[in-house]
Motif scaffolding. Structure first.
Motif, short mmCIF file in Angstrom:
data_model
loop_
_atom_site.label_atom_id
_atom_site.label_comp_id
_atom_site.label_asym_id
_atom_site.label_seq_id
_atom_site.Cartn_x
_atom_site.Cartn_y
_atom_site.Cartn_z
N TRP A 43 1.13 -1.44 -0.09
CA TRP A 43 0.02 0.08 0.11
C TRP A 43 0.69 1.25 -0.26
CZ3 TRP A 43 -0.42 3.35 4.74
CH2 TRP A 43 -0.77 4.39 4.29
N ALA A 44 1.75 1.79 0.71
CA ALA A 44 2.41 2.21 1.46
C ALA A 44 4.01 2.47 -0.53
CB ALA A 44 3.63 2.37 2.24
N TRP A 94 5.56 10.77 3.16
CA TRP A 94 5.44 9.70 2.35
C TRP A 94 6.27 8.81 2.59
CZ3 TRP A 94 0.28 8.53 2.66
CH2 TRP A 94 -0.60 6.57 2.38
N ILE A 95 7.98 9.38 2.26
CA ILE A 95 8.02 7.91 2.27
C ILE A 95 9.19 7.77 3.30
CG2 ILE A 95 11.26 7.99 1.58
CD1 ILE A 95 11.21 10.19 -0.84
N ARG A 96 8.96 8.57 4.92
CA ARG A 96 9.18 8.44 6.44
C ARG A 96 8.37 7.68 6.57
NH1 ARG A 96 10.29 14.78 8.06
NH2 ARG A 96 12.05 14.84 6.99
N LEU A 103 9.97 -0.31 4.43
CA LEU A 103 10.76 -0.25 3.35
C LEU A 103 11.96 0.73 2.97
CD1 LEU A 103 7.53 0.43 1.41
CD2 LEU A 103 9.44 -1.44 1.15
N THR A 104 12.87 0.65 2.46
CA THR A 104 14.07 1.24 2.52
C THR A 104 13.33 2.46 1.36
OG1 THR A 104 15.06 0.58 0.05
CG2 THR A 104 15.09 -0.51 2.28
N ARG A 105 14.09 3.57 1.54
CA ARG A 105 14.13 4.88 0.81
C ARG A 105 13.86 4.40 -0.73
NH1 ARG A 105 14.27 11.12 1.17
NH2 ARG A 105 13.67 10.19 3.51
N GLU A 106 15.19 3.93 -0.88
CA GLU A 106 15.53 3.16 -2.48
C GLU A 106 14.84 2.69 -3.37
OE1 GLU A 106 19.00 0.93 -4.63
OE2 GLU A 106 19.08 0.66 -2.50
N GLU A 107 14.19 2.14 -2.52
CA GLU A 107 13.03 0.91 -3.05
C GLU A 107 11.90 1.42 -3.45
OE1 GLU A 107 11.37 -3.03 -1.05
OE2 GLU A 107 12.84 -1.84 0.79
N VAL A 108 11.36 2.45 -2.82
CA VAL A 108 10.08 3.14 -3.25
C VAL A 108 11.03 4.29 -3.94
CG1 VAL A 108 8.98 4.92 -1.59
CG2 VAL A 108 9.87 2.84 -0.28
N GLY A 227 -1.17 -9.72 -1.74
CA GLY A 227 -1.45 -10.71 -1.09
C GLY A 227 -0.27 -11.96 -1.43
N LYS A 228 0.10 -11.58 -2.39
CA LYS A 228 0.54 -12.29 -2.78
C LYS A 228 2.20 -12.43 -2.93
CE LYS A 228 -2.63 -12.57 -7.00
NZ LYS A 228 -3.37 -13.16 -7.11
N GLY A 229 2.58 -11.90 -2.21
CA GLY A 229 3.83 -12.06 -1.68
C GLY A 229 4.88 -10.13 -1.05
N LYS A 230 5.77 -10.69 -0.92
CA LYS A 230 6.17 -9.18 -0.20
C LYS A 230 7.02 -8.32 -0.98
CE LYS A 230 9.48 -7.76 3.02
NZ LYS A 230 10.39 -8.61 4.42
N PRO A 231 6.68 -7.35 -0.90
CA PRO A 231 6.94 -6.09 -2.46
C PRO A 231 8.81 -6.09 -2.34
CG PRO A 231 5.59 -5.35 -0.69
CD PRO A 231 5.48 -6.43 0.12
#
Length: 231
Positions: A43-44, A94-96, A103-108, A227-231
């Motif tokens: 979601w984030a 929102w990144i925070r 999540l890491t900043r890089e992957e966002v 629900g199909k797996g971790k981002p």
């Protein structure tokens, strides 16, 4: 067709409240504490794409708007999202939040988790603002009439149901709740004043309906795939 009265016009806009995404199954599960950590991360990460495109949407409105008065008013929205310097603004907050859910900043920022459905819906919204008359583009943002109550409910639910999320991750919501405290009245006033014909009024209603569809499409994508797996 003859334009309806301002009160009737506003009532037509407010009648779209049931189309808003507050009742979406994903939000209902979020508020009930039923989301897994990876669902919150999905979601984030996907909502980030929407957040980072908002300033582009508002810049498109500015570019099409001939009124200096309205442009001066509207540019404050870009400042709110982008800040006045690095490390500030709604997008940064929102990144925070994304970092607070793991999540890491890089992957966002590299948007590796953004789903095709999210990208398609948000890009359609930005394109709408670029290509439609500026009053219609502004009207599409009248979801802020409905957003204050949802944000207050969401903030309370996140704090209660997901206590592992650090408080600094909630800065976006605490700041945004204040920004929409007026339930979009200033935006309503612009749309009512400049929708002078019945055709323009109906176009504004359609624009708001379209925006509601955009928001729900984003959650549809996240709800289906998260629900199909971790981002």
């Amino acid at each position: 067709m003859t334009a309806v009265s301002p009160a009737e016009f506003v009532a037509e806009l407010r009648a779209l409240a049931p189309r808003y995404w507050d009742s979406h199954p994903f939000h209902l599960r979020m508020h009930a504490g039923q989301l897994s950590k990876h669902e919150l991360q999905a979601w984030a990460a996907n909502r980030w794409y929407y957040q980072r495109c908002i300033a582009q949407k508002d810049a498109a409105i500015l570019s099409n708007c001939p009124s200096p008065e309205i442009r001066r008013q509207w540019r404050e929205r870009i400042v709110w999202h982008d800040g006045t310097q690095p490390g500030e603004g709604g997008a940064e907050n929102w990144i925070r939040l994304a970092e607070a859910v793991g999540l890491t900043r890089e992957e966002v920022l590299d948007e590796r988790h953004v789903l095709p459905g999210t990208r398609f819906a948000v890009d359609a919204y930005v394109n709408f603002a670029r290509t439609k008359p500026w009053v219609e583009a502004i009207a599409s943002g009248l979801t802020e009439m409905f957003s204050g109550a949802l944000m207050r409910k969401r903030l309370a639910a996140l704090r209660e149901q997901y206590p592992w999320i650090a408080e600094e991750g909630f800065a976006y919501f605490t700041n945004r709740i204040q920004a929409v405290a007026g339930e979009g009245q200033a935006t309503v006033d612009i749309v009512v004043t400049h929708s002078r014909t019945r055709e323009q009024q109906l176009a504004a209603v359609d624009a708001l309906s379209f925006k509601c569809d955009v928001l729900r499409a984003v959650l549809d994508a996240v709800d289906y795939y998260s629900g199909k797996g971790k981002p």
